[in-house]
Scaffold this motif. Structure first.
Motif, PDB file in Angstrom:
ATOM      1  N   TYR A 101       0.858  -1.186   0.000  1.00 63.10           N
ATOM      2  CA  TYR A 101       0.000   0.000   0.000  1.00 63.10           C
ATOM      3  C   TYR A 101       0.891   1.232   0.000  1.00 63.10           C
ATOM      4  N   SER A 102       0.462   2.261  -0.717  1.00 64.37           N
ATOM      5  CA  SER A 102       1.148   3.543  -0.581  1.00 64.37           C
ATOM      6  C   SER A 102       0.525   4.240   0.631  1.00 64.37           C
ATOM      7  N   VAL A 103       1.367   4.874   1.430  1.00 69.96           N
ATOM      8  CA  VAL A 103       0.910   5.444   2.695  1.00 69.96           C
ATOM      9  C   VAL A 103       1.279   6.917   2.769  1.00 69.96           C
ATOM     10  N   GLU A 104       0.286   7.742   3.059  1.00 69.73           N
ATOM     11  CA  GLU A 104       0.508   9.155   3.346  1.00 69.73           C
ATOM     12  C   GLU A 104       0.081   9.400   4.781  1.00 69.73           C
ATOM     13  N   ILE A 105       0.913  10.142   5.523  1.00 66.24           N
ATOM     14  CA  ILE A 105       0.611  10.415   6.929  1.00 66.24           C
ATOM     15  C   ILE A 105       0.413  11.908   7.109  1.00 66.24           C
TER      16      ILE A 105
END
Length: 68
Positions: free
Chosen positions: A51-55
């Motif tokens: 998964y690509s993850v943005e925080i």
């Protein structure tokens, strides 16, 4: 996209809730955590499954946006 609130929970509960939500919604989810350990563990779990993850941060909360 489903939103999961794991505030107040200690690991491994946020990771288990993330897994359960992604089993039902494999395209992605937003996971809300309230501590750095949960943020790191959930991010690691998501990246393991590509998964690509943005925080982002909302006050003292971390929002992890996961997308395939």
């Amino acid at each position: 996209m489903v939103r999961i609130d794991t505030c107040g929970m200690s690991c491994p509960q946020p990771v288990l809730m993330t897994k359960k939500a992604l089993d039902k919604n494999p395209e992605g989810a937003e996971i809300v955590v309230d501590n750095n350990t949960a943020k790191i563990n959930v991010k690691r779990y998501l990246e393991k499954f590509k998964y690509s993850v943005e925080i982002s941060e909302e006050g003292e909360l971390y929002i992890l946006s996961a997308r395939k």
